[in-house]
Write a protein that holds these residues in place. Structure first.
Motif, PDB file in Angstrom:
ATOM      1  N   GLU A 154       0.953  -1.270   0.012  1.00 49.66           N
ATOM      2  CA  GLU A 154       0.128  -0.221   0.022  1.00 49.66           C
ATOM      3  C   GLU A 154       0.816   1.421  -0.007  1.00 49.66           C
ATOM      4  OE1 GLU A 154      -3.281   2.066   2.993  1.00 49.66           O
ATOM      5  OE2 GLU A 154      -2.579   0.303   3.319  1.00 49.66           O
ATOM      6  N   VAL A 155       0.449   2.183  -0.772  1.00 46.93           N
ATOM      7  CA  VAL A 155       1.268   3.599  -1.159  1.00 46.93           C
ATOM      8  C   VAL A 155       0.473   4.482   0.303  1.00 46.93           C
ATOM      9  CG1 VAL A 155       1.811   5.573  -2.267  1.00 46.93           C
ATOM     10  CG2 VAL A 155       1.801   3.093  -3.405  1.00 46.93           C
ATOM     11  N   PHE A 156       1.044   5.054   0.945  1.00 47.77           N
ATOM     12  CA  PHE A 156       0.697   6.071   1.819  1.00 47.77           C
ATOM     13  C   PHE A 156       1.660   6.959   2.333  1.00 47.77           C
ATOM     14  CE2 PHE A 156       2.435   2.787   4.211  1.00 47.77           C
ATOM     15  CZ  PHE A 156       3.141   3.539   5.368  1.00 47.77           C
ATOM     16  N   SER A 157       1.219   7.978   2.973  1.00 45.46           N
ATOM     17  CA  SER A 157       1.988   9.165   3.337  1.00 45.46           C
ATOM     18  C   SER A 157       2.024   9.507   4.817  1.00 45.46           C
ATOM     19  CB  SER A 157       1.450  10.710   2.905  1.00 45.46           C
ATOM     20  OG  SER A 157       1.228  10.662   1.123  1.00 45.46           O
ATOM     21  N   TYR A 158       3.017  10.021   5.382  1.00 50.38           N
ATOM     22  CA  TYR A 158       3.201  10.530   6.706  1.00 50.38           C
ATOM     23  C   TYR A 158       2.928  11.903   6.884  1.00 50.38           C
ATOM     24  CZ  TYR A 158       5.261   6.116   8.107  1.00 50.38           C
ATOM     25  OH  TYR A 158       5.339   4.481   8.338  1.00 50.38           O
ATOM     26  N   ASN A 159       2.104  12.197   8.011  1.00 49.73           N
ATOM     27  CA  ASN A 159       2.147  13.662   8.153  1.00 49.73           C
ATOM     28  C   ASN A 159       3.147  13.928   9.351  1.00 49.73           C
ATOM     29  OD1 ASN A 159       1.065  16.341   8.258  1.00 49.73           O
ATOM     30  ND2 ASN A 159      -0.504  15.740   9.827  1.00 49.73           N
ATOM     31  N   GLY A 160       4.118  14.771   9.197  1.00 51.30           N
ATOM     32  CA  GLY A 160       5.043  15.435  10.274  1.00 51.30           C
ATOM     33  C   GLY A 160       4.683  16.683  10.896  1.00 51.30           C
ATOM     34  N   THR A 161       5.089  16.759  12.108  1.00 52.34           N
ATOM     35  CA  THR A 161       4.815  17.996  12.661  1.00 52.34           C
ATOM     36  C   THR A 161       6.033  18.314  13.553  1.00 52.34           C
ATOM     37  OG1 THR A 161       2.423  17.693  12.889  1.00 52.34           O
ATOM     38  CG2 THR A 161       3.160  19.390  14.441  1.00 52.34           C
ATOM     39  N   VAL A 162       6.434  19.746  13.569  1.00 55.81           N
ATOM     40  CA  VAL A 162       7.690  20.160  14.464  1.00 55.81           C
ATOM     41  C   VAL A 162       7.126  21.165  15.409  1.00 55.81           C
ATOM     42  CG1 VAL A 162       9.940  21.064  14.790  1.00 55.81           C
ATOM     43  CG2 VAL A 162       9.465  19.282  12.869  1.00 55.81           C
ATOM     44  N   VAL A 163       7.111  21.191  16.542  1.00 52.92           N
ATOM     45  CA  VAL A 163       6.760  22.101  17.610  1.00 52.92           C
ATOM     46  C   VAL A 163       7.911  22.536  18.550  1.00 52.92           C
ATOM     47  CG1 VAL A 163       5.207  22.504  19.635  1.00 52.92           C
ATOM     48  CG2 VAL A 163       4.366  20.876  17.785  1.00 52.92           C
ATOM     49  N   ASN A 164       8.009  23.674  18.746  1.00 52.83           N
ATOM     50  CA  ASN A 164       9.108  24.339  19.562  1.00 52.83           C
ATOM     51  C   ASN A 164       8.193  24.584  20.967  1.00 52.83           C
ATOM     52  OD1 ASN A 164      11.069  25.707  21.030  1.00 52.83           O
ATOM     53  ND2 ASN A 164      11.385  27.128  19.564  1.00 52.83           N
ATOM     54  N   ASN A 165       8.534  23.562  21.988  1.00 55.07           N
ATOM     55  CA  ASN A 165       8.023  23.928  23.427  1.00 55.07           C
ATOM     56  C   ASN A 165       9.027  24.637  24.033  1.00 55.07           C
ATOM     57  OD1 ASN A 165       5.706  22.315  22.966  1.00 55.07           O
ATOM     58  ND2 ASN A 165       7.270  20.408  23.008  1.00 55.07           N
ATOM     59  N   GLY A 166      10.091  25.193  23.576  1.00 50.19           N
ATOM     60  CA  GLY A 166      10.971  26.199  24.446  1.00 50.19           C
ATOM     61  C   GLY A 166      10.693  27.354  24.736  1.00 50.19           C
ATOM     62  N   ASP A 167      11.700  28.279  25.262  1.00 50.24           N
ATOM     63  CA  ASP A 167      11.321  29.769  25.291  1.00 50.24           C
ATOM     64  C   ASP A 167      12.315  30.467  24.505  1.00 50.24           C
ATOM     65  OD1 ASP A 167      13.555  29.214  26.608  1.00 50.24           O
ATOM     66  OD2 ASP A 167      12.880  29.848  28.829  1.00 50.24           O
ATOM     67  N   GLN A 168      12.763  29.921  23.464  1.00 48.18           N
ATOM     68  CA  GLN A 168      13.727  30.640  22.481  1.00 48.18           C
ATOM     69  C   GLN A 168      13.461  30.063  20.941  1.00 48.18           C
ATOM     70  OE1 GLN A 168      17.774  30.113  22.717  1.00 48.18           O
ATOM     71  NE2 GLN A 168      18.080  32.269  22.184  1.00 48.18           N
ATOM     72  N   ASP A 169      13.387  30.973  20.317  1.00 50.26           N
ATOM     73  CA  ASP A 169      12.892  30.536  18.605  1.00 50.26           C
ATOM     74  C   ASP A 169      14.144  29.735  18.112  1.00 50.26           C
ATOM     75  OD1 ASP A 169      10.512  32.079  18.554  1.00 50.26           O
ATOM     76  OD2 ASP A 169      11.701  34.043  17.692  1.00 50.26           O
ATOM     77  N   ALA A 170      13.812  28.681  17.492  1.00 50.01           N
ATOM     78  CA  ALA A 170      14.760  27.996  16.882  1.00 50.01           C
ATOM     79  C   ALA A 170      14.907  28.409  15.209  1.00 50.01           C
ATOM     80  CB  ALA A 170      14.266  26.512  16.636  1.00 50.01           C
ATOM     81  N   SER A 171      16.444  28.356  14.758  1.00 52.56           N
ATOM     82  CA  SER A 171      16.439  28.717  13.408  1.00 52.56           C
ATOM     83  C   SER A 171      17.423  27.663  12.833  1.00 52.56           C
ATOM     84  CB  SER A 171      17.258  29.955  13.371  1.00 52.56           C
ATOM     85  OG  SER A 171      18.739  29.989  13.798  1.00 52.56           O
ATOM     86  N   GLY A 172      17.311  27.479  11.517  1.00 50.39           N
ATOM     87  CA  GLY A 172      17.805  26.511  10.632  1.00 50.39           C
ATOM     88  C   GLY A 172      17.543  24.954  11.067  1.00 50.39           C
ATOM     89  N   VAL A 173      16.203  24.785  11.344  1.00 54.80           N
ATOM     90  CA  VAL A 173      15.632  23.599  11.726  1.00 54.80           C
ATOM     91  C   VAL A 173      15.442  22.839  10.478  1.00 54.80           C
ATOM     92  CG1 VAL A 173      13.541  22.404  12.888  1.00 54.80           C
ATOM     93  CG2 VAL A 173      14.769  24.621  13.714  1.00 54.80           C
ATOM     94  N   VAL A 174      16.149  21.390  10.599  1.00 54.76           N
ATOM     95  CA  VAL A 174      15.940  20.465   9.447  1.00 54.76           C
ATOM     96  C   VAL A 174      15.420  19.245   9.882  1.00 54.76           C
ATOM     97  CG1 VAL A 174      17.171  19.369   7.404  1.00 54.76           C
ATOM     98  CG2 VAL A 174      17.741  21.782   8.050  1.00 54.76           C
ATOM     99  N   VAL A 175      14.371  18.686   9.144  1.00 55.27           N
ATOM    100  CA  VAL A 175      13.689  17.500   9.710  1.00 55.27           C
ATOM    101  C   VAL A 175      14.205  16.552   8.690  1.00 55.27           C
ATOM    102  CG1 VAL A 175      11.636  16.257  10.220  1.00 55.27           C
ATOM    103  CG2 VAL A 175      11.998  18.634  10.972  1.00 55.27           C
ATOM    104  N   THR A 176      14.630  15.339   8.984  1.00 56.56           N
ATOM    105  CA  THR A 176      14.978  14.690   8.081  1.00 56.56           C
ATOM    106  C   THR A 176      14.535  13.205   8.376  1.00 56.56           C
ATOM    107  OG1 THR A 176      17.107  14.032   9.069  1.00 56.56           O
ATOM    108  CG2 THR A 176      17.118  15.522   7.148  1.00 56.56           C
TER     109      THR A 176
END
Length: 176
Positions: A154-176
């Protein structure tokens, strides 16, 4: 033996302090700025300028100063010999610190209109207060295909979510 030296003209000194060395996101606190004329001549057109990062600090009470993006300016006017003028500024640290910001740096400077010549000691015309800002991003990644089981091939897709629970913005985030 010590000698007393009389400074001809104006000789300003400025201090700035919030009484702490560390601040946290969301903190509300007060800075005190004091400017003094150590010279023997009344200073004219005296101005105090406080410079701050508007992405880090919000000015809650400028103590009569004029707030523009990243600055508060007070027109002191005349400042007599041996006289001082104080300002108390209430600020709030951003709830989420900008990415890469690890310190709150706040600088106050005193100048005048130059009528009475140059200040002989410019080293004390600027005061800097630096506080550590111990904020960090805290990233969480979730992945879901919205099914309990799948059929072989079966062909299917994943849904990914990234959440920042910290107290500082994140930059350059890459999800692989």
């Amino acid at each position: 033996a010590s000698e007393s030296v009389t400074v001809e003209g104006v000789d300003y000194a400025i201090t700035k302090d919030d009484g702490e060395i560390t601040r946290n996101p969301g903190d509300i606190y007060t800075y005190t700025i004091e400017v003094t004329n150590n010279g023997n001549t009344t200073g004219t057109g005296v101005t105090v300028t406080d410079t701050f990062d508007p992405d880090v600090l919000t000015i809650l009470d400028p103590d009569g100063g004029t707030v523009t993006s990243g600055q508060i300016v007070w027109s002191v006017g005349n400042l007599d010999p041996a006289a001082s003028q104080s300002f108390t500024i209430q600020v709030q640290v951003a709830g989420t610190a900008p990415a890469g910001v690890n310190d709150i740096v706040n600088t106050a400077t005193v100048t005048d209109d130059g009528t009475h010549g140059d200040d002989p000691d410019l080293t004390d015309n600027t005061a800097v207060d630096t506080d550590a800002l111990p904020a960090t991003p805290d990233l969480a990644v979730t992945k879901d295909d919205f099914a309990i089981e799948r059929d072989g091939g079966e062909v299917f897709s994943y849904n990914g979510t990234v959440v920042n629970n910290g107290d500082q913005d994140a930059s350059g985030v890459v999800v692989t």
